[in-house]
Design a protein around this motif. Structure first.
Motif, PDB file in Angstrom:
ATOM      1  N   ASN A 160       0.815  -1.219   0.000  1.00 10.89           N
ATOM      2  CA  ASN A 160       0.000   0.000   0.000  1.00 10.89           C
ATOM      3  C   ASN A 160       0.849   1.269   0.000  1.00 10.89           C
ATOM      4  O   ASN A 160       0.599   2.211   0.741  1.00 10.89           O
ATOM      5  CB  ASN A 160      -0.939   0.005   1.210  1.00 10.89           C
ATOM      6  N   SER A 161       1.866   1.309  -0.872  1.00  4.91           N
ATOM      7  CA  SER A 161       2.713   2.498  -0.973  1.00  4.91           C
ATOM      8  C   SER A 161       3.203   2.671  -2.396  1.00  4.91           C
ATOM      9  O   SER A 161       3.767   1.752  -2.991  1.00  4.91           O
ATOM     10  CB  SER A 161       3.915   2.403  -0.034  1.00  4.91           C
ATOM     11  N   ALA A 162       2.957   3.865  -2.948  1.00  2.00           N
ATOM     12  CA  ALA A 162       3.447   4.221  -4.280  1.00  2.00           C
ATOM     13  C   ALA A 162       4.588   5.224  -4.196  1.00  2.00           C
ATOM     14  O   ALA A 162       4.956   5.831  -5.199  1.00  2.00           O
ATOM     15  CB  ALA A 162       2.308   4.793  -5.121  1.00  2.00           C
ATOM     16  N   THR A 163       5.152   5.384  -2.999  1.00  2.00           N
ATOM     17  CA  THR A 163       6.277   6.305  -2.814  1.00  2.00           C
ATOM     18  C   THR A 163       7.580   5.523  -2.877  1.00  2.00           C
ATOM     19  O   THR A 163       7.804   4.636  -2.040  1.00  2.00           O
ATOM     20  CB  THR A 163       6.191   7.014  -1.454  1.00  2.00           C
ATOM     21  N   PRO A 164       8.438   5.791  -3.863  1.00  2.00           N
ATOM     22  CA  PRO A 164       9.692   5.035  -3.963  1.00  2.00           C
ATOM     23  C   PRO A 164      10.496   5.118  -2.665  1.00  2.00           C
ATOM     24  O   PRO A 164      10.678   6.200  -2.105  1.00  2.00           O
ATOM     25  CB  PRO A 164      10.426   5.711  -5.124  1.00  2.00           C
ATOM     26  N   GLN A 165      10.947   3.959  -2.189  1.00  2.13           N
ATOM     27  CA  GLN A 165      11.733   3.913  -0.963  1.00  2.13           C
ATOM     28  C   GLN A 165      13.088   3.291  -1.245  1.00  2.13           C
ATOM     29  O   GLN A 165      13.249   2.505  -2.185  1.00  2.13           O
ATOM     30  CB  GLN A 165      11.009   3.091   0.098  1.00  2.13           C
ATOM     31  N   ASP A 166      14.085   3.668  -0.428  1.00  5.46           N
ATOM     32  CA  ASP A 166      15.415   3.087  -0.588  1.00  5.46           C
ATOM     33  C   ASP A 166      15.356   1.585  -0.344  1.00  5.46           C
ATOM     34  O   ASP A 166      14.759   1.127   0.635  1.00  5.46           O
ATOM     35  CB  ASP A 166      16.403   3.708   0.407  1.00  5.46           C
ATOM     36  N   ASP A 167      15.973   0.823  -1.237  1.00  4.31           N
ATOM     37  CA  ASP A 167      16.062  -0.607  -1.013  1.00  4.31           C
ATOM     38  C   ASP A 167      16.900  -0.872   0.233  1.00  4.31           C
ATOM     39  O   ASP A 167      17.861  -0.159   0.528  1.00  4.31           O
ATOM     40  CB  ASP A 167      16.693  -1.291  -2.225  1.00  4.31           C
ATOM     41  N   ASP A 168      16.541  -1.910   0.982  1.00  2.00           N
ATOM     42  CA  ASP A 168      17.245  -2.212   2.224  1.00  2.00           C
ATOM     43  C   ASP A 168      18.696  -2.592   1.996  1.00  2.00           C
ATOM     44  O   ASP A 168      19.558  -2.340   2.856  1.00  2.00           O
ATOM     45  CB  ASP A 168      16.555  -3.370   2.963  1.00  2.00           C
TER      46      ASP A 168
END
Length: 225
Positions: free
Chosen positions: A95-103
Motif C-alpha cells: 500500500n505504498s506508491a512512494t519510492p523507498q530506498d532498497d534495504d
C-alpha cells in the motif's frame, strides 16, 4: 624491531661452587642485560602507535598499526572498480506508491568524474493492480543516469516509462498476472566533479493493500568504466 634475548644465564651461577669467579654477578653483566632490554623496548610499537581513522582511510602511513575497527573503516572509505550488492532477505512493500530506498542495494560509493556501468537482476512478486515503480536516490545528482528495465521471465509487459532517465524519474512495469517476474536492468551513470552515493529505490506504481516483494538473491552491480 628486535626481541630481548638474555645474554647471561644468571641461574646457572647458583650451581657453581663458592669461590668460583664466574659465580659473581658483575656490573658489566647487568649493563649488558639492560642494554639488550632497552634496545628491544625502544624498537617495539607503543600503544600510541595505533592508526587514527584518518590514517586508516588515507592509507598514507607505514609506521602505525591497524586495529580491526580501523581496518573496517579503511575498507568502508575505499571505492572499488566493481561493487555488487544483493538482497539477503525478502523485502515487502504494501500500500505504498512512494519510492523507498532498497534495504540492501543502497549506499554505493560514487567517485567524482567517473563513469559507471549498471547491471542487475531482480526477482519480484508483483500484482496486476499495484504494478511496479523504480527510481534512484543520489546524495549528489549525477550528470547522467539512464537505466533500462526488461522482463526476463514471467508473464508481464513493460509499459511506457521502462527507461529511467535522470535521478528523480521512475520507471514502471505493468504485470498482467500475479506471478513472479524476473527483471533485468542495465544502464550507465556519469558522475561530475563531486562524488557521492547511489541507491536503488522501488515501490508499487499504484498503492494497493497487497504485497509487492523484492526477493532475496536480487542484486545490483556498479562497475567503473
Amino acid at each position: 624491531m628486535s626481541d630481548y634475548t638474555p645474554t647471561t644465564d644468571f641461574s646457572a651461577k647458583d650451581a657453581l661452587l663458592t669461590g668460583n669467579p664466574l659465580k659473581k654477578i658483575q656490573g658489566a653483566d647487568i649493563d649488558a642485560e639492560f642494554d639488550a632490554i632497552e634496545t628491544a623496548v625502544a624498537t617495539k610499537y607503543d600503544s600510541a602507535d595505533l592508526a587514527t581513522q584518518a590514517q586508516a582511510e588515507g592509507g598514507t602511513s607505514n609506521a602505525v598499526l591497524m586495529t580491526p575497527l580501523r581496518t573496517a573503516q579503511q575498507l568502508a572509505g575505499q571505492s572499488f572498480d566493481t561493487v555488487t550488492k544483493s538482497k539477503t532477505a525478502n523485502e515487502t512493500v504494501n500500500n505504498s506508491a512512494t519510492p523507498q530506498d532498497d534495504d540492501d542495494m543502497a549506499g554505493f560509493t560514487i567517485d567524482a568524474n567517473t563513469d559507471y556501468a549498471i547491471t542487475g537482476l531482480f526477482r519480484m512478486q508483483a500484482k496486476a493492480a499495484s504494478d511496479l515503480r523504480f527510481g534512484t536516490n543520489s546524495s549528489v545528482a549525477p550528470d547522467t543516469i539512464v537505466m533500462d528495465f526488461h522482463i526476463g521471465a514471467g508473464s508481464a509487459v513493460i509499459t511506457s516509462g521502462d527507461q529511467l532517465n535522470g535521478d528523480s524519474d521512475v520507471a514502471f512495469v505493468t504485470t498482467d498476472t500475479d506471478t513472479e517476474v524476473l527483471i533485468q536492468v542495465w544502464g550507465m551513470l556519469k558522475q561530475g566533479g563531486t562524488g557521492g552515493t547511489f541507491t536503488l529505490q522501488w515501490s508499487q506504481w499504484t498503492a494497493q493493500v497487497e504485497n509487492t516483494v523484492m526477493q532475496s538473491g536480487s542484486f545490483l552491480t556498479l562497475s567503473k568504466i
